[in-house]
Write a protein that holds these residues in place. Structure first.
Motif, PDB file in Angstrom:
ATOM      1  N   GLU A 175       3.097   5.825  -3.228  1.00  0.00           N
ATOM      2  CA  GLU A 175       4.252   6.561  -3.774  1.00  0.00           C
ATOM      3  C   GLU A 175       4.173   6.661  -5.289  1.00  0.00           C
ATOM      4  OE1 GLU A 175       7.780   4.451  -2.639  1.00  0.00           O
ATOM      5  OE2 GLU A 175       8.412   6.088  -1.354  1.00  0.00           O
ATOM      6  N   ILE A 176       3.852   5.546  -5.927  1.00  0.00           N
ATOM      7  CA  ILE A 176       3.775   5.505  -7.391  1.00  0.00           C
ATOM      8  C   ILE A 176       2.660   6.421  -7.890  1.00  0.00           C
ATOM      9  CG2 ILE A 176       3.249   4.038  -9.388  1.00  0.00           C
ATOM     10  CD1 ILE A 176       4.598   1.719  -7.754  1.00  0.00           C
ATOM     11  N   VAL A 177       1.492   6.347  -7.258  1.00  0.00           N
ATOM     12  CA  VAL A 177       0.355   7.167  -7.678  1.00  0.00           C
ATOM     13  C   VAL A 177       0.674   8.647  -7.510  1.00  0.00           C
ATOM     14  CG1 VAL A 177      -2.048   7.775  -7.145  1.00  0.00           C
ATOM     15  CG2 VAL A 177      -1.376   5.375  -7.348  1.00  0.00           C
ATOM     16  N   GLU A 178       1.262   9.017  -6.376  1.00  0.00           N
ATOM     17  CA  GLU A 178       1.603  10.422  -6.135  1.00  0.00           C
ATOM     18  C   GLU A 178       2.606  10.924  -7.170  1.00  0.00           C
ATOM     19  OE1 GLU A 178       1.860  14.197  -4.966  1.00  0.00           O
ATOM     20  OE2 GLU A 178       0.358  12.752  -4.334  1.00  0.00           O
ATOM     21  N   ILE A 202       8.332   7.786 -14.694  1.00  0.00           N
ATOM     22  CA  ILE A 202       7.820   7.580 -13.334  1.00  0.00           C
ATOM     23  C   ILE A 202       8.804   6.721 -12.542  1.00  0.00           C
ATOM     24  CG2 ILE A 202       5.955   6.555 -11.961  1.00  0.00           C
ATOM     25  CD1 ILE A 202       4.090   7.239 -14.383  1.00  0.00           C
ATOM     26  N   VAL A 203       9.270   5.666 -13.151  1.00  0.00           N
ATOM     27  CA  VAL A 203      10.229   4.772 -12.490  1.00  0.00           C
ATOM     28  C   VAL A 203      11.503   5.523 -12.130  1.00  0.00           C
ATOM     29  CG1 VAL A 203      11.656   2.706 -12.798  1.00  0.00           C
ATOM     30  CG2 VAL A 203       9.285   2.706 -13.582  1.00  0.00           C
ATOM     31  N   ASP A 240       0.823  -1.216   0.000  1.00  0.00           N
ATOM     32  CA  ASP A 240       0.000   0.000   0.000  1.00  0.00           C
ATOM     33  C   ASP A 240       0.854   1.262   0.000  1.00  0.00           C
ATOM     34  OD1 ASP A 240      -2.279  -1.534  -0.023  1.00  0.00           O
ATOM     35  OD2 ASP A 240      -2.660  -1.334   2.126  1.00  0.00           O
ATOM     36  N   GLU A 241       1.943   1.234   0.746  1.00  0.00           N
ATOM     37  CA  GLU A 241       2.840   2.395   0.796  1.00  0.00           C
ATOM     38  C   GLU A 241       3.509   2.621  -0.556  1.00  0.00           C
ATOM     39  OE1 GLU A 241       6.969   3.631   3.062  1.00  0.00           O
ATOM     40  OE2 GLU A 241       5.597   2.242   4.052  1.00  0.00           O
ATOM     41  N   ARG A 242       3.977   1.546  -1.175  1.00  0.00           N
ATOM     42  CA  ARG A 242       4.633   1.655  -2.481  1.00  0.00           C
ATOM     43  C   ARG A 242       3.644   2.142  -3.534  1.00  0.00           C
ATOM     44  NH1 ARG A 242       9.124   3.258  -4.434  1.00  0.00           N
ATOM     45  NH2 ARG A 242       9.803   2.142  -6.245  1.00  0.00           N
ATOM     46  N   ARG A 243       2.433   1.596  -3.511  1.00  0.00           N
ATOM     47  CA  ARG A 243       1.402   2.001  -4.472  1.00  0.00           C
ATOM     48  C   ARG A 243       1.111   3.501  -4.322  1.00  0.00           C
ATOM     49  NH1 ARG A 243      -2.547  -1.590  -3.427  1.00  0.00           N
ATOM     50  NH2 ARG A 243      -1.759  -2.947  -5.047  1.00  0.00           N
ATOM     51  N   ILE A 300       0.473  -0.673 -15.552  1.00  0.00           N
ATOM     52  CA  ILE A 300      -0.209   0.143 -14.565  1.00  0.00           C
ATOM     53  C   ILE A 300      -1.479   0.698 -15.191  1.00  0.00           C
ATOM     54  CG2 ILE A 300      -0.023   2.170 -13.080  1.00  0.00           C
ATOM     55  CD1 ILE A 300       2.977   1.808 -13.125  1.00  0.00           C
ATOM     56  N   ASP A 301      -2.557   0.652 -14.461  1.00  0.00           N
ATOM     57  CA  ASP A 301      -3.827   1.186 -14.935  1.00  0.00           C
ATOM     58  C   ASP A 301      -4.096   2.508 -14.221  1.00  0.00           C
ATOM     59  OD1 ASP A 301      -6.405   1.760 -15.644  1.00  0.00           O
ATOM     60  OD2 ASP A 301      -7.225  -0.170 -15.088  1.00  0.00           O
ATOM     61  N   PHE A 302      -3.972   3.621 -14.938  1.00  0.00           N
ATOM     62  CA  PHE A 302      -4.135   4.934 -14.345  1.00  0.00           C
ATOM     63  C   PHE A 302      -5.526   5.518 -14.574  1.00  0.00           C
ATOM     64  CE2 PHE A 302       0.538   4.864 -14.804  1.00  0.00           C
ATOM     65  CZ  PHE A 302       0.862   5.135 -13.476  1.00  0.00           C
ATOM     66  N   ARG A 303      -6.475   4.730 -15.048  1.00  0.00           N
ATOM     67  CA  ARG A 303      -7.806   5.284 -15.328  1.00  0.00           C
ATOM     68  C   ARG A 303      -8.464   5.860 -14.083  1.00  0.00           C
ATOM     69  NH1 ARG A 303     -10.424   0.312 -18.363  1.00  0.00           N
ATOM     70  NH2 ARG A 303      -9.122  -0.684 -16.802  1.00  0.00           N
TER      71      ARG A 303
END
Length: 62
Positions: free
Chosen positions: A18-21, A40-41, A13-16, A54-57
Motif C-alpha cells: 500500500e505504501i509503495v503504491e 504519503i502518510v 507485506d500488504e501494508r508495505r 523509508i528507502d525508496f531507491r
C-alpha cells in the motif's frame, strides 16, 4: 474527550505494498523531490506521529 478509533493492523507485506503504491502515485504526480513523507502518510489516512524512515531507491523507473 474524543473517542479514539481502534487501530487495525494489516499484514506487513500488504501494508508495505500500500505504501509503495501510494508513494509511486505521488512521485508520478508531484515528482520525487517534491513528495514529502507526510503527504504519503496523509494519503494513506494516517498522521505523522513517529519518525519514519523509508528507502525508496528501489522504486527507480526502468
Amino acid at each position: 474527550m474524543a473517542t479514539q478509533r481502534p487501530r487495525i493492523s494489516k499484514p506487513t507485506d500488504e501494508r508495505r505494498a500500500e505504501i509503495v503504491e501510494c508513494a509511486r502515485r505521488l512521485f508520478a504526480e508531484r515528482g520525487f523531490t517534491a513528495t514529502k513523507i507526510s503527504a504519503i502518510v496523509r494519503e494513506l489516512g494516517g498522521c505523522v506521529s513517529k519518525v519514519v524512515e523509508i528507502d525508496f531507491r528501489h522504486l527507480r523507473a526502468g
